[in-house]
Write a protein that holds these residues in place. Structure first.
Motif, mmCIF file in Angstrom:
data_model
loop_
_atom_site.group_PDB
_atom_site.id
_atom_site.type_symbol
_atom_site.label_atom_id
_atom_site.label_comp_id
_atom_site.label_asym_id
_atom_site.label_seq_id
_atom_site.Cartn_x
_atom_site.Cartn_y
_atom_site.Cartn_z
ATOM 1 N N GLU A 1 0.830 -1.205 0.000
ATOM 2 C CA GLU A 1 0.000 0.000 0.000
ATOM 3 C C GLU A 1 0.869 1.262 0.000
ATOM 4 N N ILE A 2 1.950 1.226 0.756
ATOM 5 C CA ILE A 2 2.862 2.372 0.809
ATOM 6 C C ILE A 2 3.540 2.578 -0.540
ATOM 7 N N VAL A 3 4.008 1.487 -1.144
ATOM 8 C CA VAL A 3 4.672 1.584 -2.447
ATOM 9 C C VAL A 3 3.720 2.168 -3.482
ATOM 10 N N GLU A 4 2.483 1.704 -3.482
ATOM 11 C CA GLU A 4 1.522 2.208 -4.460
ATOM 12 C C GLU A 4 1.217 3.684 -4.218
ATOM 13 N N ALA A 5 1.132 4.088 -2.958
ATOM 14 C CA ALA A 5 0.869 5.491 -2.646
ATOM 15 C C ALA A 5 2.025 6.375 -3.089
ATOM 16 N N ILE B 1 12.578 1.563 5.261
ATOM 17 C CA ILE B 1 12.402 1.897 6.681
ATOM 18 C C ILE B 1 11.059 1.395 7.180
ATOM 19 N N ALA B 2 10.008 1.614 6.377
ATOM 20 C CA ALA B 2 8.673 1.166 6.779
ATOM 21 C C ALA B 2 8.638 -0.342 6.982
ATOM 22 N N GLY B 3 9.315 -1.086 6.101
ATOM 23 C CA GLY B 3 9.343 -2.537 6.232
ATOM 24 C C GLY B 3 10.068 -2.997 7.476
ATOM 25 N N SER B 4 11.074 -2.226 7.908
ATOM 26 C CA SER B 4 11.832 -2.617 9.096
ATOM 27 C C SER B 4 11.068 -2.380 10.388
ATOM 28 N N LEU B 5 9.981 -1.611 10.329
ATOM 29 C CA LEU B 5 9.229 -1.281 11.552
ATOM 30 C C LEU B 5 8.241 -2.368 11.937
ATOM 31 N N ASP B 6 7.961 -3.283 11.018
ATOM 32 C CA ASP B 6 7.076 -4.417 11.295
ATOM 33 C C ASP B 6 5.717 -3.946 11.803
ATOM 34 N N ALA B 7 5.159 -2.928 11.156
ATOM 35 C CA ALA B 7 3.838 -2.416 11.530
ATOM 36 C C ALA B 7 2.779 -3.032 10.632
ATOM 37 N N ASP B 8 1.628 -3.355 11.208
ATOM 38 C CA ASP B 8 0.546 -3.960 10.441
ATOM 39 C C ASP B 8 -0.298 -2.919 9.719
ATOM 40 N N ASP B 9 -0.174 -1.655 10.108
ATOM 41 C CA ASP B 9 -0.989 -0.591 9.538
ATOM 42 C C ASP B 9 -0.125 0.279 8.634
ATOM 43 N N ALA B 10 -0.576 0.510 7.400
ATOM 44 C CA ALA B 10 0.214 1.282 6.434
ATOM 45 C C ALA B 10 0.461 2.704 6.918
ATOM 46 N N LYS B 11 -0.546 3.316 7.526
ATOM 47 C CA LYS B 11 -0.378 4.695 7.987
ATOM 48 C C LYS B 11 0.703 4.789 9.054
ATOM 49 N N LEU B 12 0.680 3.864 10.002
ATOM 50 C CA LEU B 12 1.681 3.894 11.059
ATOM 51 C C LEU B 12 3.071 3.555 10.524
ATOM 52 N N ALA B 13 3.138 2.615 9.601
ATOM 53 C CA ALA B 13 4.440 2.252 9.021
ATOM 54 C C ALA B 13 5.032 3.411 8.235
ATOM 55 N N LEU B 14 4.196 4.072 7.431
ATOM 56 C CA LEU B 14 4.684 5.203 6.650
ATOM 57 C C LEU B 14 5.034 6.383 7.552
ATOM 58 N N ALA B 15 4.212 6.633 8.566
ATOM 59 C CA ALA B 15 4.500 7.718 9.509
ATOM 60 C C ALA B 15 5.835 7.477 10.212
ATOM 61 N N GLY B 16 6.106 6.231 10.584
ATOM 62 C CA GLY B 16 7.376 5.900 11.224
ATOM 63 C C GLY B 16 8.549 6.132 10.297
ATOM 64 N N ALA B 17 8.375 5.787 9.016
ATOM 65 C CA ALA B 17 9.440 6.003 8.040
ATOM 66 C C ALA B 17 9.681 7.490 7.815
ATOM 67 N N LEU B 18 8.608 8.260 7.714
ATOM 68 C CA LEU B 18 8.732 9.704 7.534
ATOM 69 C C LEU B 18 9.399 10.354 8.742
ATOM 70 N N ASP B 19 9.057 9.866 9.911
ATOM 71 C CA ASP B 19 9.627 10.416 11.143
ATOM 72 C C ASP B 19 11.133 10.159 11.220
ATOM 73 N N GLN B 20 11.558 8.993 10.745
ATOM 74 C CA GLN B 20 12.975 8.659 10.785
ATOM 75 C C GLN B 20 13.779 9.393 9.710
ATOM 76 N N HIS B 21 13.150 9.636 8.562
ATOM 77 C CA HIS B 21 13.903 10.193 7.437
ATOM 78 C C HIS B 21 13.870 11.719 7.379
ATOM 79 N N PHE B 22 12.762 12.327 7.803
ATOM 80 C CA PHE B 22 12.608 13.774 7.702
ATOM 81 C C PHE B 22 12.602 14.431 9.077
ATOM 82 N N LYS B 23 12.734 15.756 9.065
ATOM 83 C CA LYS B 23 12.604 16.546 10.282
ATOM 84 C C LYS B 23 11.305 17.340 10.217
ATOM 85 N N PHE B 24 10.675 17.523 11.370
ATOM 86 C CA PHE B 24 9.428 18.269 11.474
ATOM 87 C C PHE B 24 9.605 19.329 12.557
#
Length: 319
Positions: free
Chosen positions: A67-71, A88-111
């Motif tokens: 789902e993340i790849v398609e988005a 990064i999202a795959g390494s988080l082992d999250a079952d939910d795409a939103k949480l997995a992508l949010a975790g990847a964004l949090d690790q890669h970007f600054k807010f």
């Protein structure tokens, strides 16, 4: 486009699975190590002509990485960045795409949301028409609504109607609009701000690809202890966004405000700019009116903008 993820003991075996299930025309979207670092996890895609213009997801689609790849593909995220975020999202082992992508964004970007106190002036730079003046008005309005002091300065005295547009906004807010055409004038205008006042500087749009123009913009804010923020309209070409972000980063930009999220259908340029310029996400602008949304961005809200049901996510970001 149809996406499918395959897991195998080796890359050769994974490639054979791709050919068997998707055929010889399939393309590899991302590769990563398998669970526990063993084997290979490969995501491949093949065009589906009847769904070429659709932005729909299979109701039975449950793999969050797919789902993340398609988005990310939908948003025209450049391949290298897409692969990093997917890994990064795959390494988080999250079952939910939103949480997995949010975790990847949090690790890669600054807010880093913009401050509301006047510790440093905020200088808004960017291309002509990117939304700097409206963004300045939105930030000033927010300060007034919070009953915080604000000082507004414009260096845009050449563009037709540039000064008049911002002056109309500040007049409604009962704020004096100061002008500055030189480095010395800008320094004096900033120094005139009372302690604790947030100073907003709306810089005239420039051409970051013209060395002389870029140097002029750099000299204008030279000597100011300011926070330079790049204002960029979403929906532009990702490669152009990369060049733009790198140019402004060279003269001091450290944060990014993305505008026009209400009309942009692809956000790949915004991600590309933040990545290439190492810019922290600060705010997002939704709508051209001063009363329309402008607010901070965090990994979860950005993930929701990138994943399906983006319209409701954009509406919530504006609230």
């Amino acid at each position: 486009m149809r996406l499918k993820t395959f897991t195998a003991a080796s890359m050769n075996e994974a490639m054979q699975l791709v050919k068997t299930h998707l055929g010889p025309d399939a393309i590899i979207v991302s590769t990563q190590k398998g669970e526990g670092g063993i084997g290979v996890r490969l995501t491949a895609a093949i065009e589906a002509p009847e769904e070429e213009d659709a932005w729909d997801y299979d109701e039975d689609h449950i793999d969050p990485i797919d789902e993340i790849v398609e988005a990310l593909t939908h948003h025209n995220v450049i391949a290298e960045l897409s692969e990093k975020l997917t890994r990064i999202a795959g390494s988080l082992d999250a079952d939910d795409a939103k949480l997995a992508l949010a975790g990847a964004l949090d690790q890669h970007f600054k807010f880093q949301p913009l401050p509301v106190t006047g510790t440093r002036p905020i200088v808004l730079v960017g291309l002509p028409g990117a939304g700097k003046t409206v963004t300045t008005a939105k930030l000033a309005t927010r300060q007034v609504m919070k009953k915080k002091p604000v000082n507004v300065i414009t260096t845009d005295m050449v563009r037709a109607g540039g000064y008049d547009q911002l002056e109309a906004f500040t007049r409604l807010l009962k704020i004096d609009l100061l002008t500055a055409g030189t480095c010395d004038e800008l320094s004096d205008a900033v120094a005139a701000s009372a302690p604790g006042t947030l100073t907003l500087v709306d810089c005239a749009g420039g051409n970051p690809f013209d060395p002389e123009d870029l140097e002029h913009q750099r000299r204008l804010v030279e000597g100011l202890d300011a926070e330079m923020v790049l204002v960029m309209a979403a929906g532009t070409d990702p490669l152009d966004a990369i060049d733009q972000a790198r140019a402004y980063a060279r003269i001091g930009a450290r944060r990014l405000i993305a505008t026009r999220l209400d009309i942009a259908r692809r956000l790949g340029s915004v991600l590309a700019a933040a990545d290439a310029g190492r810019l922290a996400f600060a705010e997002v602008g939704i709508g051209s009116g001063v009363a329309d949304g402008l607010g901070p961005l965090n990994p979860v809200s950005l993930a929701r903008l990138l994943l399906p049901n983006e319209h409701s996510a954009r509406e919530e970001a504006a609230e």
